[in-house]
Design an enzyme around this catalytic site. Structure first.
Site, PDB file in Angstrom:
ATOM      1  N   ASN A  29       0.868  -1.180   0.000  1.00  0.00           N
ATOM      2  CA  ASN A  29       0.000   0.000   0.000  1.00  0.00           C
ATOM      3  C   ASN A  29       0.903   1.227   0.000  1.00  0.00           C
ATOM      4  O   ASN A  29       1.508   1.552   1.021  1.00  0.00           O
ATOM      5  CB  ASN A  29      -0.896  -0.031   1.250  1.00  0.00           C
ATOM      6  CG  ASN A  29      -1.751   1.216   1.373  1.00  0.00           C
ATOM      7  OD1 ASN A  29      -1.807   2.044   0.452  1.00  0.00           O
ATOM      8  ND2 ASN A  29      -2.431   1.351   2.502  1.00  0.00           N
ATOM      9  N   TRP A  30       0.985   1.868  -1.158  1.00  0.00           N
ATOM     10  CA  TRP A  30       1.898   3.014  -1.279  1.00  0.00           C
ATOM     11  C   TRP A  30       1.319   4.282  -0.637  1.00  0.00           C
ATOM     12  O   TRP A  30       1.989   5.307  -0.584  1.00  0.00           O
ATOM     13  CB  TRP A  30       2.244   3.252  -2.757  1.00  0.00           C
ATOM     14  CG  TRP A  30       3.125   2.187  -3.348  1.00  0.00           C
ATOM     15  CD1 TRP A  30       3.685   1.122  -2.695  1.00  0.00           C
ATOM     16  CD2 TRP A  30       3.564   2.071  -4.721  1.00  0.00           C
ATOM     17  NE1 TRP A  30       4.446   0.363  -3.565  1.00  0.00           N
ATOM     18  CE2 TRP A  30       4.383   0.923  -4.814  1.00  0.00           C
ATOM     19  CE3 TRP A  30       3.336   2.829  -5.882  1.00  0.00           C
ATOM     20  CZ2 TRP A  30       4.978   0.525  -6.010  1.00  0.00           C
ATOM     21  CZ3 TRP A  30       3.929   2.429  -7.078  1.00  0.00           C
ATOM     22  CH2 TRP A  30       4.743   1.289  -7.141  1.00  0.00           C
ATOM     23  N   GLU A  83      -6.822   4.711   8.029  1.00  0.00           N
ATOM     24  CA  GLU A  83      -6.595   6.137   7.712  1.00  0.00           C
ATOM     25  C   GLU A  83      -7.820   6.748   7.050  1.00  0.00           C
ATOM     26  O   GLU A  83      -8.132   7.922   7.250  1.00  0.00           O
ATOM     27  CB  GLU A  83      -5.336   6.269   6.829  1.00  0.00           C
ATOM     28  CG  GLU A  83      -4.071   6.004   7.637  1.00  0.00           C
ATOM     29  CD  GLU A  83      -2.928   5.367   6.855  1.00  0.00           C
ATOM     30  OE1 GLU A  83      -2.959   5.368   5.611  1.00  0.00           O
ATOM     31  OE2 GLU A  83      -1.993   4.846   7.515  1.00  0.00           O
ATOM     32  N   GLY A  91       3.045  -1.176   4.293  1.00  0.00           N
ATOM     33  CA  GLY A  91       3.069   0.257   3.999  1.00  0.00           C
ATOM     34  C   GLY A  91       4.492   0.708   3.722  1.00  0.00           C
ATOM     35  O   GLY A  91       5.015   0.530   2.617  1.00  0.00           O
ATOM     36  N   GLY A  92       5.155   1.265   4.738  1.00  0.00           N
ATOM     37  CA  GLY A  92       6.493   1.854   4.587  1.00  0.00           C
ATOM     38  C   GLY A  92       7.489   0.984   3.843  1.00  0.00           C
ATOM     39  O   GLY A  92       8.196   1.473   2.939  1.00  0.00           O
TER      40      GLY A  92
HETATM   41  P1  13P Z   1       3.222   0.289   7.699  1.00  0.00           P
HETATM   42  O1  13P Z   1       3.731  -0.981   7.070  1.00  0.00           O
HETATM   43  O2  13P Z   1       3.982   1.510   7.256  1.00  0.00           O
HETATM   44  O3  13P Z   1       3.109   0.160   9.180  1.00  0.00           O
HETATM   45  O4  13P Z   1       1.730   0.514   7.148  1.00  0.00           O
HETATM   46  C1  13P Z   1       0.809  -0.510   7.238  1.00  0.00           C
HETATM   47  C2  13P Z   1      -0.404  -0.139   6.483  1.00  0.00           C
HETATM   48  O5  13P Z   1      -1.154   0.736   6.897  1.00  0.00           O
HETATM   49  C3  13P Z   1      -0.669  -0.825   5.216  1.00  0.00           C
HETATM   50  O6  13P Z   1      -1.932  -0.575   4.760  1.00  0.00           O
END
Ligand code: 13P
Length: 266
Positions: free
Chosen positions: A10-11, A106, A243-244
């Site tokens: 998920n960018w 989010e 995510g990151g």
């Molecule tokens: P992180 O991997 O940056 O914690 O983000 C997770 C996320 O919200 C993927 O949708």
């Protein structure tokens, strides 16, 4: 029943078109050495404006587009109309998407998405022939007050309400504890597995044993190359929503590689 693992990136609201294309190329150059059968299902969710940039380079590796799928990060439940700023399932499909992420914390937090809206989106996605990746998860406050399971069960029941067992079976759920997102605090993998097994039980209750056995349930929240193998070794964790660590080809590719090293039949 064997559930093929999914590694989804998920960018979020990151990367301009050129950067998105470069990152996608970096993932492609890693996956080209493996067959689609060997690889997990790989899903990339760029921002809407970069979908065409990654789609343009998606299918030129000879795999027929089977190695990396594209997801939208959100959608509207109507096909078209006066909904300024929104994108429909039909439009995402037209742009080359196979999946749509819905209900990310989010979006729930900053854009006031409700369980009811998420249910409408899930139905629209399935009706449009795409696959929803339905996110759920608890806040730190909810975890500390002992209502995690109850909260997540109610999110899942609401999201799947009125959806046929057949459609539930092909859907994807992502369990993302909010306190683990972007914080570096990965949820303990036994605990993540426990919550995911609980979610599978809820799915069994609403859609039957077959759907519960087929549905793929991912963990998300600070997934890194050094956490994925242990997470994947757990009985009910079918992959990750990253995510990151999905924003750099090296770390995302390492997550894919480490997933392939864990051979388990679930
Ligand atoms: P992180 O991997 O940056 O914690 O983000 C997770 C996320 O919200 C993927 O949708």
């Amino acid at each position: 029943m064997s559930r093929k693992p999914i590694i989804a990136g998920n960018w979020k609201m990151n990367l301009l078109r050129g950067q998105a294309k470069d990152l996608f190329e970096g993932i492609k150059s890693f996956v080209k050495d493996y067959s689609a059968k060997e690889l997990p299902t790989i899903v990339i969710a760029p921002v809407f404006t970069s979908i065409s940039a990654v789609e343009a380079v998606k299918c030129d590796c000879g795999c027929g587009g089977t190695k990396i799928s594209i997801a939208g990060q959100n959608c509207h439940w109507e096909n078209s109309g006066a909904y300024t700023g929104e994108v429909s399932v039909e439009m995402l499909k037209d742009a080359g998407c196979d999946y749509v992420i819905i209900g990310h914390s989010e979006r729930r937090q900053y854009f006031s998405e409700t369980d009811e809206m998420i249910n409408k989106k899930a139905k629209a996605i399935l009706a449009g022939g795409l696959i929803p990746i339905i996110c759920c998860g608890e806040t730190l406050e909810q975890r500390e007050s002992g209502v995690t399971d109850q909260h997540i069960a109610s999110q899942i029941r609401a999201a799947l309400s009125g959806i046929s067992s057949e459609d539930v079976a092909k859907s994807v759920i992502a369990y993302e504890p909010i306190w683990a997102i972007g914080t570096g605090k990965t949820c303990d993998s036994d605990e993540a597995n426990r919550v995911i097994a609980m979610i599978r039980n809820v799915v069994k209750d609403v859609a039957g044993a077959e759907a519960a056995d087929s549905i793929r349930i991912l963990y998300g929240g600070s997934v890194k190359p050094n956490t994925i193998a242990e997470q994947m070794s757990k009985s009910d964790i079918d992959g990750a929503l990253v995510g990151g660590a999905s924003l750099k080809a090296d770390s995302f590719n390492e997550i894919i590689a480490n997933t392939m090293k864990v051979v388990v039949s679930k």
